[in-house]
Design a protein around this motif. Structure first.
Motif, PDB file in Angstrom:
ATOM      1  N   SER A 377      21.734  33.972  -0.692  1.00 23.20           N
ATOM      2  CA  SER A 377      23.016  33.688  -1.048  1.00 23.20           C
ATOM      3  C   SER A 377      23.407  34.289  -1.987  1.00 23.20           C
ATOM      4  CB  SER A 377      22.779  31.898  -1.255  1.00 23.20           C
ATOM      5  OG  SER A 377      22.003  31.916  -2.472  1.00 23.20           O
ATOM      6  N   SER A 378      24.800  34.516  -2.106  1.00 23.42           N
ATOM      7  CA  SER A 378      25.508  35.169  -3.116  1.00 23.42           C
ATOM      8  C   SER A 378      25.162  35.147  -4.751  1.00 23.42           C
ATOM      9  CB  SER A 378      26.784  35.039  -3.004  1.00 23.42           C
ATOM     10  OG  SER A 378      27.422  34.033  -3.501  1.00 23.42           O
ATOM     11  N   ASN A 379      24.565  33.756  -4.839  1.00 22.68           N
ATOM     12  CA  ASN A 379      24.291  33.631  -6.391  1.00 22.68           C
ATOM     13  C   ASN A 379      22.949  34.153  -6.719  1.00 22.68           C
ATOM     14  OD1 ASN A 379      22.933  31.545  -4.871  1.00 22.68           O
ATOM     15  ND2 ASN A 379      23.902  30.110  -6.028  1.00 22.68           N
ATOM     16  N   LYS A 394      32.016  44.010 -10.196  1.00 30.49           N
ATOM     17  CA  LYS A 394      32.224  43.476  -8.669  1.00 30.49           C
ATOM     18  C   LYS A 394      33.816  43.433  -8.217  1.00 30.49           C
ATOM     19  CE  LYS A 394      30.386  39.561  -6.115  1.00 30.49           C
ATOM     20  NZ  LYS A 394      29.445  38.711  -5.922  1.00 30.49           N
ATOM     21  N   GLY A 396      34.533  42.134  -5.087  1.00 31.81           N
ATOM     22  CA  GLY A 396      34.624  41.627  -3.630  1.00 31.81           C
ATOM     23  C   GLY A 396      33.498  40.710  -3.572  1.00 31.81           C
ATOM     24  N   ALA A 397      33.332  40.065  -2.499  1.00 31.57           N
ATOM     25  CA  ALA A 397      32.280  39.221  -2.046  1.00 31.57           C
ATOM     26  C   ALA A 397      30.873  39.993  -1.830  1.00 31.57           C
ATOM     27  CB  ALA A 397      32.451  38.256  -0.785  1.00 31.57           C
ATOM     28  N   SER A 398      30.782  41.211  -1.463  1.00 28.58           N
ATOM     29  CA  SER A 398      29.742  42.014  -1.316  1.00 28.58           C
ATOM     30  C   SER A 398      30.127  43.394  -1.759  1.00 28.58           C
ATOM     31  CB  SER A 398      29.241  41.971   0.025  1.00 28.58           C
ATOM     32  OG  SER A 398      30.225  42.389   1.138  1.00 28.58           O
ATOM     33  N   SER A 399      31.222  43.779  -2.310  1.00 26.96           N
ATOM     34  CA  SER A 399      31.636  45.176  -2.755  1.00 26.96           C
ATOM     35  C   SER A 399      31.723  45.241  -4.471  1.00 26.96           C
ATOM     36  CB  SER A 399      32.907  45.428  -1.974  1.00 26.96           C
ATOM     37  OG  SER A 399      33.761  44.677  -2.472  1.00 26.96           O
ATOM     38  N   TYR A 400      31.376  46.578  -4.872  1.00 26.34           N
ATOM     39  CA  TYR A 400      31.344  46.740  -6.071  1.00 26.34           C
ATOM     40  C   TYR A 400      32.148  48.130  -6.414  1.00 26.34           C
ATOM     41  CZ  TYR A 400      27.690  43.284  -6.164  1.00 26.34           C
ATOM     42  OH  TYR A 400      27.069  41.930  -5.931  1.00 26.34           O
TER      43      TYR A 400
END
Length: 540
Positions: A377-379, A394, A396-400
């Motif tokens: 999970s993301s956390n 960060k 986005g949800a999965s971008s940095y």
């Protein structure tokens, strides 16, 4: 004086006019230094052309390795390069003879050259103002006439090399008479054998060498000779490019390239070694309609030489698939085929990191990073960076976004922590590449007076760099050589033209020449300005 059409020859004629006008003046050290600055700029450009020619000759040799019929091209390219080297060496020895003056051969160089560490004349000949040595050697002793004959002889021999190769009528080549004629007429190495015969100022010159070299100071010979050497290198480049274009001229041509990665497995467990065959797939548009691809004996739809293979991943562990490719060569009609087994692994709880733009972190710009952590999970996912002055935030949800301040290093890393496990990716931290200095979108060439007057700034352009980054010109020097006038110099801070530079630009007229040198620029992340290329334009 007749006006030649070829820009390089026009520049030489303008130089003759400038030098002739200087004979009536008390030549200052500043103007003398300008001659040597022009000489150094031409020599630097010539070295770049020489390196490019070496790479081009290597390409021709590689082509011959795959097809023996092209072996004569290798021999021809070597003859071209050897002839040009011979000419360049001849001019260099003549230059050395002028620098030595009346000193005997074998005299140590330090007796007739200033040392490179000299504050006023670094590396320059001590007799730089002497006019007698040039007149005696090049005019009275006929060395100038010999130079003229050597130029024309070298030019003719380059043509003969091409003619001899064309006469072999090698299969797959297409030597056209018009193409060869255009090549020869465009060779920069040449002699303006008309202007001196029609000179209207003073008494007519008895010869080309008298018109060009009589009573010229030694300093003026340096850029002249460098121009002949540079023209020889440029002629070599034109001939080698022409030869390279003839290899496979009427046969199948590669015009499409596809990156190919063939991993042994597409998923690995911690501690395993990843191995993959990396290659460049070369093809042709004419090949695409003759390609068939199947996986596990099931044909796929092929578009532009590529096919998409999809199957639902089910069942943990390794899964193999067999790829079969068949191609018909449109040039020979030969059918070629190949097949290979590949494997991918279905697993759980994995982490993948990818720098969106490339596998390098550039200093001073935003570098995008995508992180995929399957099974977490993301956390449970956190990302950090080490080395190269990098910071991360960060986006986005999965971008940095990663930013780096330097220094450049090969030891930086990105660390993803997922579910208590650490996954590390090594990256390189580098400054952004050098931009290219341009005026009106060009680095050199011919420009009309109105077009030159419309220019207000130099630009620092990042070529093929996929980041939103801009570099700015910090300062430069400009040499303005008006037709029939003295060499004028000016410096400029910033990219925009101002002061003397703006005034000289606004005076542009037919026959003038502009040289921009010592160009420097600042790019994102730079602590100090970096040097860029020189620019040269002829007003025509």
């Amino acid at each position: 004086m007749s006006i030649p059409k070829e820009p390089r020859q026009l520049m030489i004629n303008l130089m003759y006019l400038v030098l002739t006008a200087m004979l009536a003046l008390n030549v200052s050290a500043k103007i003398i230094n300008a001659f040597f600055s022009i000489h150094n700029g031409i020599q630097a450009s010539s070295k770049i052309t020489e390196r490019s020619n070496q790479l081009l000759a290597g390409t021709i040799e590689k082509s011959a390795e795959s097809a023996n019929k092209y072996a004569p091209f290798v021999e021809a390219s070597k003859k071209v390069s050897d002839r040009v080297k011979q000419f360049v060496q001849y001019v260099e020895e003549l230059r050395e003879r002028i620098a030595r003056g009346d000193k005997p051969e074998g005299t140590p160089r330090e007796e007739y050259y200033y040392p490179e560490t000299d504050d006023h004349h670094p590396g320059q000949p001590k007799n730089y103002k002497n006019k007698d040595v040039t007149t005696n050697l090049l005019v009275n002793e006929k060395k100038g006439a010999e130079l003229k004959e050597e130029v024309l002889k070298c030019r003719e021999e380059l043509k003969k090399i091409v003619d001899d190769l064309a006469a072999k009528k090698i299969e797959g080549t297409n030597f056209g008479d018009a193409d060869i004629k255009a090549l020869v007429e465009g060779l920069p190495l040449n002699i303006d054998d008309e202007s001196w015969q029609h000179a209207s100022h003073g008494a007519p010159s008895p010869s080309w060498e008298h018109f060009v070299f009589n009573q010229m100071p030694v300093a003026s010979i340096w850029p002249m000779f460098s121009k002949f050497q540079s023209d020889a290198r440029s002629s070599e480049a034109m001939v080698l490019n022409f030869l390279a274009s003839q290899i496979g001229a009427t046969s199948f041509k590669v015009d499409a390239f596809v990156p190919i990665s063939s991993p042994e497995k597409s998923y690995l467990l911690e501690g395993e070694t990843f191995r993959s065959e990396i290659a460049v797939g070369a093809s042709s548009q004419s090949f695409f309609e003759n390609v068939s691809i199947s996986v596990n004996s099931h044909p796929l739809i092929v578009k532009d030489g590529k096919a998409l293979f999809e199957e639902k991943a089910s069942g943990l562990g390794g899964h193999k698939y067999n790829v079969s490719i068949s191609v018909k060569n449109p040039a020979t009609g030969q059918n070629l085929s190949a097949q290979k087994d590949f494997e991918y692994e279905v697993g759980q709880s994995s982490v993948a990191m990818e720098l969106t733009d490339m596998n390098v972190v550039y200093i001073g710009v935003e570098n995008h990073l995508a992180v995929a952590a399957a099974g977490f999970s993301s956390n449970q996912v956190s990302v950090s960076v080490n080395g190269g002055g990098m910071t991360i935030r960060k986006d986005g949800a999965s971008s940095y976004i990663i930013e780096a301040k330097g220094p450049a290093t090969k030891e930086a890393e990105i660390v993803v922590t997922a579910g208590g496990k650490k996954f590390t990716k090594k990256v390189r931290v580098k400054p952004i590449p050098d931009p290219v200095a341009e005026l009106g979108g060009k680095m050199e060439g011919v420009m009309g007076p109105a077009a030159m007057k419309a220019q207000t700034t130099l630009s620092a352009v990042l070529k093929n760099f996929d980041f939103a980054a801009k570099c700015s010109i910090s300062n430069f020097e400009m040499y303005y050589i008006p037709k029939g006038g003295d060499v004028l110099t000016a410096t400029n801070s910033g990219a925009g033209f101002k002061g003397q530079v703006a005034d000289y630009i606004n005076k542009a007229k037919f026959g003038d020449m502009y040289i921009f040198t010592n160009v420097k620029a600042l790019c994102p992340g730079d602590a100090v300005s970096r040097p860029l290329n020189s620019l040269q334009f002829t007003i025509k």
